[in-house]
Design a protein around this motif. Structure first.
Motif, short mmCIF file in Angstrom:
data_model
loop_
_atom_site.label_atom_id
_atom_site.label_comp_id
_atom_site.label_asym_id
_atom_site.label_seq_id
_atom_site.Cartn_x
_atom_site.Cartn_y
_atom_site.Cartn_z
N GLU A 122 0.91 -1.17 0.05
CA GLU A 122 0.01 -0.05 -0.05
C GLU A 122 1.01 1.34 -0.06
O GLU A 122 0.44 2.19 -0.52
CB GLU A 122 -0.85 0.02 1.13
CG GLU A 122 -2.04 -1.12 1.18
CD GLU A 122 -3.16 -0.78 2.17
OE1 GLU A 122 -3.93 -0.23 1.98
OE2 GLU A 122 -2.80 -1.48 3.34
N ASP B 50 -1.19 -1.93 -4.13
CA ASP B 50 -2.00 -2.84 -3.80
C ASP B 50 -3.26 -3.47 -5.05
O ASP B 50 -3.65 -4.34 -4.70
CB ASP B 50 -2.97 -2.04 -2.97
CG ASP B 50 -3.49 -0.81 -2.77
OD1 ASP B 50 -2.45 0.05 -3.33
OD2 ASP B 50 -4.76 -0.45 -2.64
N SER B 51 -3.23 -2.43 -6.07
CA SER B 51 -4.23 -2.99 -7.18
C SER B 51 -3.35 -3.14 -8.43
O SER B 51 -4.00 -3.26 -9.31
CB SER B 51 -5.19 -1.56 -7.49
OG SER B 51 -4.14 -0.35 -7.71
N TYR C 42 -1.65 -3.73 -14.73
CA TYR C 42 -3.16 -3.23 -14.25
C TYR C 42 -4.30 -3.57 -14.88
O TYR C 42 -4.38 -3.26 -16.16
CB TYR C 42 -3.16 -1.67 -14.01
CG TYR C 42 -4.48 -1.00 -13.38
CD1 TYR C 42 -4.83 -1.56 -11.96
CD2 TYR C 42 -5.16 -0.16 -14.04
CE1 TYR C 42 -5.82 -0.95 -11.35
CE2 TYR C 42 -6.44 0.26 -13.36
CZ TYR C 42 -6.67 -0.09 -12.14
OH TYR C 42 -7.78 0.38 -11.63
N LYS C 43 -5.00 -4.25 -14.02
CA LYS C 43 -6.29 -4.91 -14.92
C LYS C 43 -5.86 -5.91 -16.01
O LYS C 43 -6.73 -5.79 -16.94
CB LYS C 43 -7.48 -3.81 -15.19
CG LYS C 43 -7.84 -3.09 -14.06
CD LYS C 43 -8.76 -3.64 -13.06
CE LYS C 43 -9.33 -2.93 -12.14
NZ LYS C 43 -10.03 -3.63 -10.93
N THR D 266 -4.07 4.58 -8.96
CA THR D 266 -4.87 4.11 -9.97
C THR D 266 -6.51 4.56 -9.84
O THR D 266 -6.84 4.73 -8.77
CB THR D 266 -4.62 2.51 -10.13
OG1 THR D 266 -5.46 2.03 -8.96
CG2 THR D 266 -3.30 2.07 -10.44
#
Length: 215
Positions: free
Chosen positions: A83, A88-89, A112-113, A142
Motif C-alpha cells: 500500500e 495494492d491494485s 493493471y487489470k 490508479t
C-alpha cells in the motif's frame, strides 16, 4: 477597527482551509502509511510524491527480507508494504535482475487489470550480503478504467492522422494502461517509424508520443 478584525478573521479561515491545514482523506491515509513505514525502518530516507502519491524512494535501508534470492526478497518486501508503494491494485511483472559491482538490481514492470502499464517500474537494490538498500518506484494512484470505444484498427488510423506518419505494420498495436496524476487510462500503443503513439482507447485522442518503440 471592525474592518481589520473582519480581515483577520477571513485570513484565518482561508489559512485553515488551505492544503497545508486541511488534507483530503486520501492524503491523510498515504501520510499514515508512510509514517508506519518509517517507524518500521527509522534509518530510511523517504522521498515522497505529491499529495496522495505513493512513496517514490526509500533509501538508506539495511533490510534482510524473507526469501532465498533478491527476487524472492523483493516480492516479500513489496507484498508487506504494497500500500505504501501504491501496489495494492498493481501486479508486479519481473523484468530482470542485474548484478553489477557488488549490487543486485531487481526491476519489475507493472500490470493493471491484466494490461501492461506504460513506462513505469519498481526497482530494488541489494548489496552483496543480500541486504535491501533502496526501493525506487514511479507508481501513481490508479482509478477505474473507462470503457474501450476505439478498436485497434481505428487506433492506427488516429495515430497516423495525429502524427502524419504511416504505420509500417498495422498489427504493431497493443493495448495498455497509462498512469498519470488523473489516474489510469486505457490506451493503444501504435508503433510508428521511430516512435510510439499513445492513443486514448476511449475517445481516440493522442495522449502523447514516445520516442522509443514500445516493447
Amino acid at each position: 477597527m471592525n474592518r481589520l478584525l473582519s480581515g483577520l478573521t477571513l485570513l484565518g479561515a482561508l489559512l485553515l482551509s488551505s492544503p497545508s491545514y486541511s488534507q483530503s482523506p486520501a492524503v491523510e491515509r498515504m501520510q499514515a502509511l508512510q509514517d508506519a513505514f518509517h517507524d518500521a525502518h527509522p534509518s530510511a530516507r523517504l522521498d515522497r510524491g505529491q499529495g496522495a502519491d505513493p512513496l517514490a524512494i526509500a533509501s538508506r535501508l539495511k533490510v534482510y527480507a524473507e526469501g532465498d534470492s533478491p527476487l524472492a526478497q523483493s516480492r516479500s518486501f513489496l507484498k508487506r508494504w504494497s500500500e505504501v508503494f501504491g501496489l495494492d491494485s498493481i501486479t508486479l511483472v519481473h523484468a530482470e535482475t542485474v548484478t553489477m559491482k557488488g549490487r543486485a538490481f531487481v526491476r519489475f514492470d507493472l500490470s493493471y487489470k491484466g494490461l501492461p502499464v506504460v513506462g513505469r517500474q519498481v526497482v530494488l537494490t541489494f548489496d552483496d550480503a543480500g541486504a535491501l538498500l533502496r526501493v525506487t518506484s514511479d507508481v501513481l494512484p490508479t482509478t477505474p478504467l473507462a470503457a474501450r470505444l476505439v478498436d485497434a484498427e481505428e487506433a492506427v488510423e488516429r495515430a497516423e492522422l495525429h502524427t502524419g506518419l504511416t504505420a509500417r505494420d498495422s498489427k504493431l498495436v497493443n493495448e495498455a494502461v497509462q498512469l498519470d496524476r488523473q489516474g489510469a487510462t486505457r490506451v493503444w500503443l501504435v508503433q510508428l517509424p521511430g516512435r510510439t503513439a499513445v492513443i486514448d482507447a476511449h475517445d481516440g485522442s493522442l495522449r502523447n508520443t514516445r520516442t522509443a518503440v514500445h516493447r
